[in-house]
Design a protein around this motif. Structure first.
Motif, short mmCIF file in Angstrom:
data_model
loop_
_atom_site.label_atom_id
_atom_site.label_comp_id
_atom_site.label_asym_id
_atom_site.label_seq_id
_atom_site.Cartn_x
_atom_site.Cartn_y
_atom_site.Cartn_z
N GLY A 91 4.84 37.27 11.35
CA GLY A 91 5.78 38.43 11.38
C GLY A 91 5.52 39.54 10.26
N HIS A 92 4.58 39.13 9.16
CA HIS A 92 4.42 40.05 8.16
C HIS A 92 3.92 41.42 8.39
N ILE A 93 4.58 42.59 7.93
CA ILE A 93 4.17 43.95 8.62
C ILE A 93 2.76 44.19 8.62
N ASP A 94 1.88 43.56 7.73
CA ASP A 94 0.49 44.14 7.71
C ASP A 94 -0.11 43.27 8.92
N HIS A 95 0.56 42.75 9.63
CA HIS A 95 -0.01 41.74 10.82
C HIS A 95 0.38 42.22 12.32
N VAL A 96 1.37 43.10 12.29
CA VAL A 96 2.05 43.52 13.56
C VAL A 96 2.21 44.75 13.82
N GLY A 97 1.55 45.82 13.05
CA GLY A 97 1.97 47.07 13.12
C GLY A 97 0.80 47.98 14.06
N GLY A 98 -0.34 47.14 14.53
CA GLY A 98 -1.34 48.26 14.99
C GLY A 98 -1.36 48.21 16.77
N LEU A 99 -0.33 47.77 17.38
CA LEU A 99 -0.40 47.64 18.95
C LEU A 99 -0.01 48.85 19.71
N ARG A 100 0.82 49.60 19.14
CA ARG A 100 1.63 50.57 19.88
C ARG A 100 0.49 51.65 20.58
N ARG A 101 -0.71 51.88 19.93
CA ARG A 101 -1.76 52.80 20.33
C ARG A 101 -2.40 52.21 21.60
N PHE A 102 -2.50 50.87 21.54
CA PHE A 102 -3.05 50.31 22.55
C PHE A 102 -2.24 49.93 23.87
N ARG A 113 0.51 46.93 29.86
CA ARG A 113 0.23 46.89 28.49
C ARG A 113 -0.03 45.64 27.84
N PRO A 114 -0.67 45.36 26.75
CA PRO A 114 -1.21 44.16 26.23
C PRO A 114 0.18 43.13 26.12
N VAL A 115 -0.21 41.93 26.26
CA VAL A 115 1.00 40.96 26.27
C VAL A 115 0.72 40.49 24.97
N ALA A 116 2.00 40.65 24.15
CA ALA A 116 2.08 40.20 22.51
C ALA A 116 2.47 38.88 22.53
N ILE A 117 2.01 38.08 21.70
CA ILE A 117 2.07 36.89 21.80
C ILE A 117 2.65 36.39 20.47
N ALA A 118 3.62 35.67 20.00
CA ALA A 118 3.96 35.12 18.49
C ALA A 118 5.00 34.11 18.47
N HIS A 119 4.97 33.49 17.55
CA HIS A 119 6.10 32.28 17.47
C HIS A 119 7.49 32.80 17.53
N GLU A 120 8.26 31.90 17.91
CA GLU A 120 9.60 32.51 18.12
C GLU A 120 10.30 32.89 17.05
N VAL A 160 5.61 37.34 24.64
CA VAL A 160 5.85 35.75 24.92
C VAL A 160 5.93 35.27 23.46
N THR A 161 7.09 34.22 23.26
CA THR A 161 7.06 33.44 22.06
C THR A 161 6.86 31.97 22.20
N VAL A 162 6.29 31.60 21.12
CA VAL A 162 5.60 30.05 21.05
C VAL A 162 6.53 29.37 20.57
N ALA A 163 6.64 27.88 20.95
CA ALA A 163 7.49 26.90 19.93
C ALA A 163 6.50 26.05 18.97
N THR A 184 4.88 31.25 5.89
CA THR A 184 6.11 31.58 6.61
C THR A 184 6.37 30.48 7.50
N ASP A 185 7.64 30.76 8.35
CA ASP A 185 8.02 29.62 9.25
C ASP A 185 7.71 30.02 10.59
N ASP A 186 6.57 31.11 10.96
CA ASP A 186 6.65 31.69 12.25
C ASP A 186 4.93 31.82 12.42
N HIS A 187 4.13 30.80 11.79
CA HIS A 187 2.59 31.05 11.70
C HIS A 187 2.13 30.37 12.74
N LEU A 188 1.11 31.11 13.36
CA LEU A 188 0.28 30.48 14.58
C LEU A 188 -1.10 30.80 14.14
#
Length: 435
Positions: A91-102, A113-120, A160-163, A184-188
């Protein structure tokens, strides 16, 4: 794996020459390139990757909001199909900032819209960022010497969040996602098993791991080392990290991952040994050393974070916040202590002058202690702060890591602000590089 691009050439030359990167943002190219069949790399401070499938594209990481327009332009120029999924490595901001144009593209064309997937835990991170926006603004201005930075408080949340694990199966593509704690504690981590391409996100940076970071929340070096060894077991042919340059070839990938694991493991083991010996934190910081064979590797240089900062994070994780010095348990204020010591030594200027002597002799650690005491004892004294600024300027000049240079240059700017009658922000603005 026969595709040859300038990015891969840069990576090969860097590995062959054992050349350390100029910055965390390498490669410095400003255009996207296909680095493997059907895989586009879009360089940036945080790289993004587009993976082609029969029905469109999957993005692995989406870069920073500042570069969202460029990401969108370069991806759509490469392939006009829809982005069906997007993965946040964390979830660092240099990894999650580019999706809104898509998202806007999808809305304009009447499709999903694209299905955004991340750790919970990404959702918890976003909430924390909103609650501590002021703090994150201050520390990131200081870390990156970027006085105009405003920390965001709103984010494109995952759908979608992943455990633990998740598999994206779409258009003949299989992308496996696995959760690990590390930076981080939220890495995939992403893995394309058919092509043997590994997407480690920030778990491999091309520089020493960001496992200390003095101003940020807990890192997990024990878990991180385990994640690196797990990734090494995959026998990837190509590793595409979200920073730095790709690592090409199974032997090179394995070496890089295993040596980075050893780097973290030795710091952890030595720190815990010091804890078990009853050492204080300061004693531990001066005892722990990275072995020469690891310290010399081009991809483990302390250009962003540093080993002694990792020691502090291990201490924090295993031993709490007490550093072993009883005077620090319930301390006086910094100004009270500084005022008393200045009086005993003959005044704040005496402390400042001795600090400058030490700094010019190369005793930077001790010099900073005395300069700080002088400044705390005489917060409005321009002569004292002229010296304090020079001491921290000399300290900054001999540092390598982003963490250290950001903090020491900030301290220099504080004192130059006192001398000039301005504030830290305006002083930094006159000298700060662009970010």
């Amino acid at each position: 794996m026969t595709t040859t691009t300038s990015i891969l050439q840069q990576a090969a030359e860097m590995w062959a020459a054992r050349r350390e990167p100029a910055s965390l943002a390498e490669p410095t190219l400003d255009r996207a390139e296909e680095v493997a069949y059907g895989v586009l790399m879009v360089p940036g401070f945080g790289h993004a990757f587009a993976i082609r499938h029969e029905d469109g594209l999957v993005l692995f990481d989406t870069g920073a909001a500042l570069f969202a327009k460029r990401l969108h332009e370069q991806v759509t120029a490469w392939h006009t199909g829809p982005v069906t999924h997007a993965v946040y490595s964390h979830g660092h901001i240099d990894h999650v900032g580019g999706l809104r144009r898509f998202d806007a593209d999808a809305d304009a064309h009447g499709r999903a819209r694209p299905v955004a997937i991340a750790h919970e835990n990404v959702l918890k991170r976003f909430r924390r960022y909103a609650e501590t926006q002021g703090y994150n603004t201050v520390i990131n201005r200081r870390q990156f010497r970027s006085p105009g930075l405003i920390w965001p408080a709103e984010f494109r949340e995952p759908d979608v969040t992943v455990a633990d694990t998740h598999v994206i199966k779409v258009g003949g593509l299989r992308l496996e996602l696995t959760h690990h704690r590390g930076e981080t504690d939220d890495h995939l981590v992403g893995w394309l098993p058919e092509q043997r391409i590994l997407f480690p996100g920030d778990l491999f940076l091309g520089v020493a791991p960001n496992a200390g970071n003095p101003q940020k929340v807990q890192r997990y070096p024990v878990d991180w080392a385990a994640a690196l060894r797990w990734m090494a077991s995959l026998d990837a042919e190509l590793m595409l990290g979200s920073h730095g340059v790709p690592v090409v070839g199974a032997d090179h990938v394995r070496q890089a991952l295993e040596n980075t694991a050893r780097y973290l493991e030795t710091i952890v083991d030595q720190t815990i040994a010091c804890l078990n010996d009853g050492a204080t934190l300061v004693e531990t910081l001066h005892r722990v050393r990275v072995p020469d064979d690891l310290a010399g590797l081009h991809y483990l240089q302390p250009l962003y974070d540093e080993p002694e900062f990792v020691v502090r994070n291990v201490w924090r994780q295993f031993a709490g916040w007490y550093d072993g010095n009883p005077a620090h348990l319930k301390p006086a204020t910094d100004q009270q202590l500084a005022t008393e010591l200045a009086a005993l030594s003959g005044g704040a200027q005496v402390l400042a002058d001795r600090a400058l002597e030490l700094a010019r002799e190369g005793s930077h650690r001790l010099a900073c202690h005395l300069a700080q005491l002088a400044g705390d004892a005489a917060p409005d004294d321009t002569a004292v702060h002229t010296v304090r600024a020079e001491v921290y300027s000399l300290r900054t000049a001999q540092e390598r890591s982003t963490m250290s240079t950001g903090i020491y240059s900030w301290a220099e700017a504080e004192s130059r602000g006192v001398v000039a009658g301005t504030d830290t922000m305006s002083e930094l603005a006159s000298t700060a590089p662009e970010h």
